[in-house]
Design an enzyme around this catalytic site. Structure first.
Site, PDB file in Angstrom:
ATOM      1  N   GLY A   1      -2.681   3.632   4.633  1.00  0.00           N
ATOM      2  CA  GLY A   1      -3.912   4.370   4.963  1.00  0.00           C
ATOM      3  C   GLY A   1      -4.770   3.558   5.900  1.00  0.00           C
ATOM      4  O   GLY A   1      -4.552   2.361   6.086  1.00  0.00           O
TER       5      GLY A   1
ATOM      6  N   GLY B   1      -7.176   1.228   6.942  1.00  0.00           N
ATOM      7  CA  GLY B   1      -7.909   0.168   6.251  1.00  0.00           C
ATOM      8  C   GLY B   1      -9.103  -0.323   7.032  1.00  0.00           C
ATOM      9  O   GLY B   1      -9.940  -1.072   6.526  1.00  0.00           O
TER      10      GLY B   1
ATOM     11  N   ASP C   1     -10.465  -7.038   5.765  1.00  0.00           N
ATOM     12  CA  ASP C   1     -11.921  -7.045   5.944  1.00  0.00           C
ATOM     13  C   ASP C   1     -12.429  -5.809   6.687  1.00  0.00           C
ATOM     14  O   ASP C   1     -13.638  -5.661   6.894  1.00  0.00           O
ATOM     15  CB  ASP C   1     -12.360  -8.323   6.688  1.00  0.00           C
ATOM     16  CG  ASP C   1     -11.743  -8.430   8.088  1.00  0.00           C
ATOM     17  OD1 ASP C   1     -10.994  -7.509   8.480  1.00  0.00           O
ATOM     18  OD2 ASP C   1     -12.010  -9.434   8.770  1.00  0.00           O
ATOM     19  N   GLY C   2     -11.507  -4.953   7.137  1.00  0.00           N
ATOM     20  CA  GLY C   2     -11.924  -3.734   7.836  1.00  0.00           C
ATOM     21  C   GLY C   2     -12.393  -3.972   9.252  1.00  0.00           C
ATOM     22  O   GLY C   2     -12.914  -3.064   9.898  1.00  0.00           O
TER      23      GLY C   2
ATOM     24  N   ARG D   1     -10.551   4.965  19.664  1.00  0.00           N
ATOM     25  CA  ARG D   1      -9.231   5.449  20.093  1.00  0.00           C
ATOM     26  C   ARG D   1      -9.235   6.965  20.166  1.00  0.00           C
ATOM     27  O   ARG D   1      -9.756   7.638  19.270  1.00  0.00           O
ATOM     28  CB  ARG D   1      -8.191   4.961  19.094  1.00  0.00           C
ATOM     29  CG  ARG D   1      -6.795   5.454  19.386  1.00  0.00           C
ATOM     30  CD  ARG D   1      -5.766   4.511  18.828  1.00  0.00           C
ATOM     31  NE  ARG D   1      -5.650   4.628  17.388  1.00  0.00           N
ATOM     32  CZ  ARG D   1      -4.931   3.787  16.641  1.00  0.00           C
ATOM     33  NH1 ARG D   1      -4.310   2.775  17.185  1.00  0.00           N
ATOM     34  NH2 ARG D   1      -4.861   3.944  15.348  1.00  0.00           N
TER      35      ARG D   1
ATOM     36  N   ASP E   1       4.507   3.905   9.845  1.00  0.00           N
ATOM     37  CA  ASP E   1       3.076   4.253   9.888  1.00  0.00           C
ATOM     38  C   ASP E   1       2.509   4.098  11.297  1.00  0.00           C
ATOM     39  O   ASP E   1       1.365   4.487  11.542  1.00  0.00           O
ATOM     40  CB  ASP E   1       2.270   3.385   8.909  1.00  0.00           C
ATOM     41  CG  ASP E   1       2.503   1.901   9.121  1.00  0.00           C
ATOM     42  OD1 ASP E   1       3.672   1.489   9.143  1.00  0.00           O
ATOM     43  OD2 ASP E   1       1.533   1.155   9.276  1.00  0.00           O
ATOM     44  N   ASN E   2       3.293   3.530  12.193  1.00  0.00           N
ATOM     45  CA  ASN E   2       2.793   3.334  13.555  1.00  0.00           C
ATOM     46  C   ASN E   2       3.479   4.245  14.558  1.00  0.00           C
ATOM     47  O   ASN E   2       3.369   4.033  15.767  1.00  0.00           O
ATOM     48  CB  ASN E   2       2.980   1.870  13.976  1.00  0.00           C
ATOM     49  CG  ASN E   2       2.076   0.943  13.186  1.00  0.00           C
ATOM     50  OD1 ASN E   2       1.035   1.369  12.686  1.00  0.00           O
ATOM     51  ND2 ASN E   2       2.463  -0.304  13.057  1.00  0.00           N
TER      52      ASN E   2
END
Ligand code: AMP
Ligand code: MG
Length: 476
Positions: free
Chosen positions: A86, A88, A121-122, A172, A250-251
Site C-alpha cells: 500500500g 506508505g 517515515d512517509g 506524480r 506493485d510497481n
C-alpha cells in the site's frame, strides 16, 4: 483551477485508507511542469502563483473536491509475495480530466505517513524526488509510456537516510495507480466482489474497447490487453536502454505506463546483464531479463484473475495459459521489429541485428552512441569509415544489404539520454545549492532527445569509467 473527481473512492473502503498529507514546515516550489499543467487544463491562479503551487503540492493545503487517500495493494518483491504493502508515503489527491477528457491521477509522494507506512517515515528526499521528475520527463520525450511529474516542492524538513537529507514532495500524474499488485491484493484475500469491481473499473478506465465487445470473456480480454501493453512498454525500455530496476508486481501499472522511478538507470555499454540497483544482487531486474520479468508478472496477474476467467479452476487455467503461451512469440516479434527500426530496416534481418548486439557486447560499445553513429554514418563519410573499422564487415553488409532508412533511424535512436553520471551530478548540484537550476538545464536538453541542441553536446559524454561501480538505491 483544478477540478478533482474521485472515482476510485466509489470502489469501496477495501481499496484505500482516507488520510490527509502531513504539513511541510516551509514548502518551496523547485520545479513546475507548465507543459503538463497546460495538458491537464490547470487554470490560473494556480498556473502562476508559486506560493500556492508550493502549498498545494506539498499537501499543506487541499483543493476543494480533493479527498486524499492512500491506496491498498500488495506485491511480489524480488519474487516473494508481500501480502500487504500500500502507499506508505503517497497521497492520491484526486483525479482530473485532461484536455482530451482522459482521466489522470494526481498523487503526492513523500507527503507523510499513512496506515500502510509500516516502518517507513512517509518521506522522500530531494534527490529521489528530482530523479523521478527528470527521468519520467526524459522518458516521456523519448516516447516511452510513462507517468509524469507536475511539481517538486522542497518541504524544509530534514529526512533521515544514511545521513540527513533535505526533504521534498513530488507530484506524480499517472493514468492510474492500479498495479498488478492491486489485483493480487484482492485475489489472495478471496474478495471476489472487490476483484470484480476492480476489473470493471480498470476495463472502463484503460481498456474501454473491451466493453464494446458483445461476446468474449472480459477478464481474459483484459489479461490479453494488459500483456500487449506490457510488451510494448518493455520493448520501449529496451529501445532506449532503460533499466527499471525494481519490477516488483506493485510497481507495474496495468495501464502500461512506467511508474516508480526508484533505482532506475540507463545502460551505457551494451550488456544484457547490466544491473545498477544495490539490492538486486541476483540480477533479477537486469536489462536483458526485463522481458522475462514482464512475463512472470503477467503470470501473477493471470493467477489473480482466474476466478473471474472461469468458475471452474481447470478451465480458467487452460484459458489463461492459452493467452500466456503467446507471450514469447509476441515479444520476439515486437523486439526484432524495434531493433529493425533502430537499424532503419522495414523488414528486420534478425540475424544481422543479433550479430551487432553480440559485437557491441563483446567490445563493450555504448548502446546509444553506437546506434547514433550508425544513423549519422549514412550521410557522414568519416563516421562511416570509423564504424567500418569498429564493426568490420558487418557494417558493409548492413549498409549495402538493407539500404537503411535514415529518417526511421533518427526517430528511433536518441541523440541524448539521461546518462547516469549526468543525473548524479545534477542531483548533487541541486542538493548542494538548494535550487533546481541544474535540473532545469538538463531538462531543456532531455525534452528534445532526438535532435542535437547547440552548446549541449557535453550531455552526450560517456562516463569516463563506463559506470563501473555505479549503484542506485531503493530506499528513497
Ligand atoms: P517501492 O520499492 O518504492 O515501490 O516501495 C515499496 C513499498 O514501500 C511501497 O508500498 C511504498 O509506499 C513503501 N515505502 C517506500 N519508502 C517508504 C517510506 N519512506 N515510508 C513509508 N513507506 C515507504
Ligand atoms: Mg512502489
Amino acid at each position: 483551477m483544478l477540478t478533482f473527481s474521485n472515482t476510485y473512492q466509489d470502489l469501496g473502503d477495501a481499496f484505500y485508507q482516507r488520510i490527509h498529507p502531513a504539513a511541510a514546515s516551509n514548502p518551496t516550489l523547485l520545479l513546475w511542469n507548465s507543459a503538463l499543467a497546460e495538458r491537464l487544463a490547470i487554470a490560473p491562479p494556480l498556473t502562476e502563483d508559486t506560493d500556492l503551487q508550493a502549498r498545494l503540492f506539498s499537501g499543506n493545503q487541499l483543493v476543494d473536491g480533493s479527498d486524499p487517500i492512500a491506496l491498498a495493494y500488495c506485491g511480489h518483491q524480488f519474487g516473494q509475495l508481500n501480502p500487504q504493502l500500500g502507499d506508505g508515503r503517497a497521497h492520491l489527491l484526486g483525479e482530473v480530466l485532461d484536455r482530451h477528457q482522459r482521466r489522470f491521477d494526481i498523487q503526492l509522494k513523500g507527503s507523510g505517513r499513512t496506515p500502510f507506512s509500516r516502518g517507513g517515515d512517509g518521506r522522500c528526499a530531494l534527490g529521489p524526488a528530482l530523479r523521478e521528475y527528470i527521468m519520467s520527463e526524459a522518458m516521456f520525450f523519448l516516447g516511452v509510456p510513462t507517468s509524469r511529474c507536475l511539481a517538486v516542492v522542497a518541504t524544509g524538513d530534514p529526512v533521515y537516510r544514511e545521513e540527513e537529507k533535505p526533504g521534498a514532495v513530488v507530484t506524480r500524474v499517472a493514468a492510474s495507480h492500479i498495479r498488478v499488485g492491486t489485483f493480487v491484493y484482492f485475489a489472495i484475500r478471496e474478495d471476489l466482489q472487490s476483484l470484480q469491481a476492480l476489473l470493471d473499473h480498470s476495463v472502463a478506465r484503460h481498456y474501454p474497447e473491451i466493453n464494446r465487445q458483445t461476446d468474449g470473456n472480459k477478464a481474459l480480454l483484459f489479461l490479453q490487453a494488459v500483456i500487449e501493453q506490457q510488451i510494448l512498454l518493455v520493448i520501449e525500455w529496451m529501445r532506449v536502454g532503460f533499466i527499471h530496476g525494481v519490477m516488483n508486481t506493485d510497481n507495474m501499472a496495468i495501464s502500461g505506463e512506467t511508474i516508480d522511478y526508484g533505482p532506475c538507470a540507463m545502460m551505457g555499454a551494451y550488456d544484457p546483464a547490466t544491473v545498477y540497483s544495490s539490492i538486486d544482487t541476483q540480477g533479477r531486474y537486469a536489462f536483458g531479463n526485463q522481458p522475462n520479468i514482464v512475463r512472470w508478472n503477467m503470470t501473477r496477474l493471470a493467477e489473480s484473475l482466474l476466478t473471474l476467467i472461469h468458475p471452474e479452476q481447470k478451465k480458467a487455467v487452460e484459458l489463461a495459459e492459452s493467452i500466456l503461451k503467446l507471450f514469447p512469440e509476441k515479444f520476439e516479434q515486437a523486439y526484432f521489429s524495434m531493433l529493425g527500426k533502430k537499424l532503419g530496416m522495414a523488414d528486420t534481418d534478425s540475424e544481422l541485428a543479433t550479430e551487432l548486439l553480440q559485437t557491441m557486447h563483446r567490445d563493450k560499445l555504448d548502446y546509444t552512441e553506437t546506434f547514433l553513429q550508425l544513423t549519422q554514418s549514412l550521410d557522414n563519410p568519416d563516421a562511416a569509415e570509423h564504424l567500418s573499422e569498429k564493426l568490420g564487415d558487418w557494417y558493409k553488409r548492413w549498409r549495402d544489404g538493407s539500404s537503411p532508412d535514415q529518417e526511421l533511424m533518427k526517430q528511433n535512436n536518441p541523440v541524448v539520454i539521461p546518462r547516469n553520471h549526468h543525473i548524479e551530478q545534477v542531483l548533487a548540484s541541486c542538493e548542494a545549492s538548494g535550487n533546481a537550476d541544474a535540473a532545469k538545464a538538463i531538462l531543456a536538453v532531455l525534452r528534445s532527445p532526438y535532435s542535437a541542441i547547440a552548446g549541449t553536446a557535453h550531455y552526450q559524454d560517456l562516463p569516463v569509467d563506463a559506470d563501473a561501480g555505479y549503484q542506485t538505491f531503493c530506499g528513497t
